[in-house]
Each structure stands twice: as structure tokens, then as C-alpha cells.
Design a protein around this motif. Structure first.
Motif, short mmCIF file in Angstrom:
data_model
loop_
_atom_site.label_atom_id
_atom_site.label_comp_id
_atom_site.label_asym_id
_atom_site.label_seq_id
_atom_site.Cartn_x
_atom_site.Cartn_y
_atom_site.Cartn_z
N SER A 14 0.59 15.75 6.35
CA SER A 14 1.76 14.91 6.10
C SER A 14 1.76 14.38 4.67
O SER A 14 2.80 14.32 4.02
N LEU A 15 0.58 14.00 4.19
CA LEU A 15 0.48 13.50 2.81
C LEU A 15 0.80 14.61 1.81
O LEU A 15 1.56 14.39 0.86
N GLU A 16 0.25 15.79 2.03
CA GLU A 16 0.55 16.92 1.14
C GLU A 16 2.06 17.20 1.13
O GLU A 16 2.65 17.41 0.07
N PHE A 17 2.67 17.18 2.31
CA PHE A 17 4.11 17.40 2.46
C PHE A 17 4.89 16.31 1.71
O PHE A 17 5.82 16.59 0.95
N ALA A 18 4.49 15.04 1.89
CA ALA A 18 5.20 13.92 1.27
C ALA A 18 5.05 13.93 -0.25
O ALA A 18 6.01 13.64 -0.97
N ILE A 19 3.88 14.28 -0.74
CA ILE A 19 3.67 14.35 -2.19
C ILE A 19 4.50 15.50 -2.78
O ILE A 19 5.14 15.34 -3.81
N GLU A 20 4.50 16.63 -2.08
CA GLU A 20 5.27 17.79 -2.54
C GLU A 20 6.76 17.45 -2.63
O GLU A 20 7.45 17.86 -3.57
N LYS A 21 7.27 16.69 -1.67
CA LYS A 21 8.69 16.32 -1.64
C LYS A 21 8.96 15.04 -2.43
O LYS A 21 10.10 14.57 -2.46
N ASN A 22 7.92 14.46 -3.01
CA ASN A 22 8.02 13.24 -3.81
C ASN A 22 8.58 12.05 -3.01
O ASN A 22 9.40 11.28 -3.51
N LEU A 100 -3.30 8.10 0.92
CA LEU A 100 -2.39 7.90 -0.21
C LEU A 100 -2.99 6.92 -1.21
O LEU A 100 -2.98 7.18 -2.42
N LYS A 101 -3.51 5.81 -0.72
CA LYS A 101 -4.14 4.83 -1.61
C LYS A 101 -5.31 5.46 -2.35
O LYS A 101 -5.46 5.27 -3.56
N LYS A 102 -6.11 6.21 -1.62
CA LYS A 102 -7.29 6.82 -2.23
C LYS A 102 -6.87 7.83 -3.31
O LYS A 102 -7.52 7.93 -4.35
N SER A 103 -5.79 8.56 -3.06
CA SER A 103 -5.31 9.53 -4.06
C SER A 103 -4.84 8.82 -5.33
O SER A 103 -4.80 9.41 -6.40
N LYS A 104 -4.48 7.53 -5.21
CA LYS A 104 -4.06 6.74 -6.36
C LYS A 104 -5.21 5.91 -6.93
O LYS A 104 -5.00 5.04 -7.77
N GLY A 105 -6.45 6.18 -6.45
CA GLY A 105 -7.62 5.48 -6.97
C GLY A 105 -7.81 4.08 -6.41
O GLY A 105 -8.49 3.25 -7.01
N GLN A 131 -19.01 -2.83 -5.91
CA GLN A 131 -20.33 -2.21 -5.98
C GLN A 131 -20.49 -1.12 -4.93
O GLN A 131 -21.34 -0.25 -5.05
N MET A 132 -19.64 -1.15 -3.91
CA MET A 132 -19.72 -0.20 -2.81
C MET A 132 -18.87 1.05 -3.03
O MET A 132 -19.01 2.02 -2.30
N THR A 133 -17.97 1.02 -4.02
CA THR A 133 -17.07 2.15 -4.26
C THR A 133 -16.68 2.19 -5.73
O THR A 133 -16.78 1.20 -6.44
N LYS A 134 -16.22 3.33 -6.17
CA LYS A 134 -15.77 3.49 -7.55
C LYS A 134 -14.28 3.24 -7.69
O LYS A 134 -13.74 3.25 -8.78
N LEU A 135 -13.59 3.04 -6.57
CA LEU A 135 -12.14 2.88 -6.58
C LEU A 135 -11.73 1.43 -6.79
O LEU A 135 -12.54 0.51 -6.60
N GLU A 136 -10.47 1.22 -7.15
CA GLU A 136 -9.93 -0.13 -7.27
C GLU A 136 -9.81 -0.70 -5.85
O GLU A 136 -9.30 -0.05 -4.95
N VAL A 137 -10.30 -1.93 -5.67
CA VAL A 137 -10.40 -2.50 -4.34
C VAL A 137 -9.32 -3.55 -4.10
O VAL A 137 -9.12 -4.44 -4.91
N GLU A 138 -8.62 -3.40 -2.97
CA GLU A 138 -7.68 -4.41 -2.48
C GLU A 138 -8.36 -5.09 -1.29
O GLU A 138 -8.99 -4.42 -0.48
N ILE A 139 -8.23 -6.40 -1.20
CA ILE A 139 -8.89 -7.16 -0.13
C ILE A 139 -7.91 -7.46 0.99
O ILE A 139 -6.81 -7.95 0.75
N ASP A 140 -8.32 -7.13 2.23
CA ASP A 140 -7.57 -7.50 3.43
C ASP A 140 -8.47 -8.45 4.20
O ASP A 140 -9.48 -8.05 4.77
N ASN A 141 -8.13 -9.74 4.19
CA ASN A 141 -8.96 -10.77 4.80
C ASN A 141 -8.61 -10.98 6.27
O ASN A 141 -7.47 -11.26 6.60
N LYS A 142 -9.59 -10.77 7.14
CA LYS A 142 -9.45 -11.04 8.58
C LYS A 142 -10.29 -12.28 8.90
O LYS A 142 -11.39 -12.44 8.37
N ILE A 143 -9.79 -13.11 9.78
CA ILE A 143 -10.49 -14.34 10.15
C ILE A 143 -11.12 -14.17 11.52
O ILE A 143 -10.47 -13.74 12.47
N ASP A 144 -12.42 -14.48 11.61
CA ASP A 144 -13.16 -14.42 12.87
C ASP A 144 -14.19 -15.54 12.86
O ASP A 144 -15.24 -15.43 12.22
N SER A 145 -13.89 -16.62 13.55
CA SER A 145 -14.77 -17.80 13.52
C SER A 145 -16.13 -17.53 14.17
O SER A 145 -17.08 -18.27 13.93
#
Length: 182
Positions: A14-22, A100-105, A131-145
Motif C-alpha cells: 500500500s505504501l509503495e502504491f501510495a508513493i507511486e501515485k503521490n 511512511l514515517k520511517k521512509s521520511k527519517g 540514543q536508541m535510533t538514528k531517526l528523528e524521534v517524535e514522542i507519544d506520551n501514554k499515562i499509566d499510574s
């Protein structure tokens, strides 16, 4: 959520198809919307997972629930329907967004904490995640008390568990093993 091999194959194609079709961003936006609704609707989740309900009915209902889907997203859903794989739609969507995110680094790090992260903690956790990856990191914070304090970082198949509950459990295991030695 564990992603099945079938879902990975569909999302990759699906990603290959979507990239091909822009149209990769359009499909990503559709999939984010679909994931949000599926994750908040037990009934839709059960409906898609039901082996009794026909794939045609499932896709018809999906197109009514999501009337604004792009044509490319509709064709991906139609393919899943044709192959009787709509039960893995959420997995396909999640893996598509990840690829998709990974393909964009970029990559999303899921950070579980007992309380919401403030800016200082976000900066600290972000540096640990980088330190765990070479990619640009986005943070998704989940709360668990239940983790009491600290944090748990998950990136792909890597985990850094710096939670208080993990440290307490580790101490408990060491005490038990030391007591058994004596």
C-alpha cells in the motif's frame, strides 16, 4: 499491538502504491482517522473481526462510516475486502503510518509515564530515545499510574524500562534469589 506478517505485506504494498501515485499523505491521514475510530469503538472492532459478516458488507459499512476517504484508500480497503482481510485493517493502517514515517527519517517513540511529561522531561526522554535510533524521534506520551514513576520508552522492538515499578520488581527478584542462596 502486534502486526501480523499479512498486515506488513499489505501495508508495504500500500505504501509503495501510495508513493507511486503521490498520495501517501492522503492515505496516512485516512488511516490515522480510521485507527482513531477503530481504537475507540469496540463495536466497529468486533464488526470487522467477525468471520460471520461478509467482506462486502464490511467494506460497505466502512465506506459509510468514513465517507471522505480518498480513492486510493478506498482501493486499499477494497483489496483487503476482496481478500477477506478487513480484520487486519487496523494493523495495516498502523504499519503503513510507521513505514511512511520511517521512509521520511522519522519514528514515533511511545513513552509511558506515571504523569504527563513536562518540557524538561520531554527533552530528557527525547535524548534517551535518540540514543536508541538514528531517526528523528517524535514522542507519544501514554499515562499509566501503575508504573509509579520514571518512564518506559518503546521504539519498534526496543524498550528502555526506567520505571520505578520495574526497579522494585528487580529488587524483589534479587532479594528472593539471595534468600534462596542462604
Amino acid at each position: 499491538m502486534r502486526i501480523s506478517r499479512a498486515a506488513k505485506r499489505y501495508s508495504k504494498a500500500s505504501l509503495e502504491f501510495a508513493i507511486e501515485k503521490n498520495v501517501s499523505n492522503d492515505v496516512k491521514n485516512d488511516f490515522e482517522n480510521i485507527l482513531d475510530v477503530i481504537s475507540n469503538s469496540l463495536q466497529l472492532n468486533e464488526f470487522l473481526s467477525s468471520p460471520v459478516i461478509s467482506s462486502n458488507l464490511k467494506s460497505t459499512i466502512l465506506f459509510k462510516v468514513f465517507p471522505d476517504l480518498s480513492e486510493k484508500t478506498k482501493s486499499i480497503i477494497s483489496l483487503l475486502s476482496k481478500n477477506r482481510r478487513l480484520s487486519i485493517l487496523d494493523q495495516v493502517a498502523k504499519d503503513f503510518i510507521f513505514r511512511l514515517k520511517k521512509s521520511k527519517g522519522k519514528i514515533t517513540a511511545t513513552v509511558t509515564s506515571a504523569v504527563p511529561l513536562n518540557e524538561n522531561l520531554k527533552t530528557f526522554v527525547s535524548s534517551k530515545a535518540k540514543q536508541m535510533t538514528k531517526l528523528e524521534v517524535e514522542i507519544d506520551n501514554k499515562i499509566d499510574s501503575s508504573i509509579v514513576g520514571g518512564f518506559i520508552i518503546n521504539i519498534e522492538d526496543k524498550e528502555l524500562n526506567a520505571s520505578i515499578s520495574n526497579q522494585i520488581e528487580s529488587l524483589k527478584r534479587r532479594f528472593i534469589s539471595n534468600r534462596n542462596i542462604s
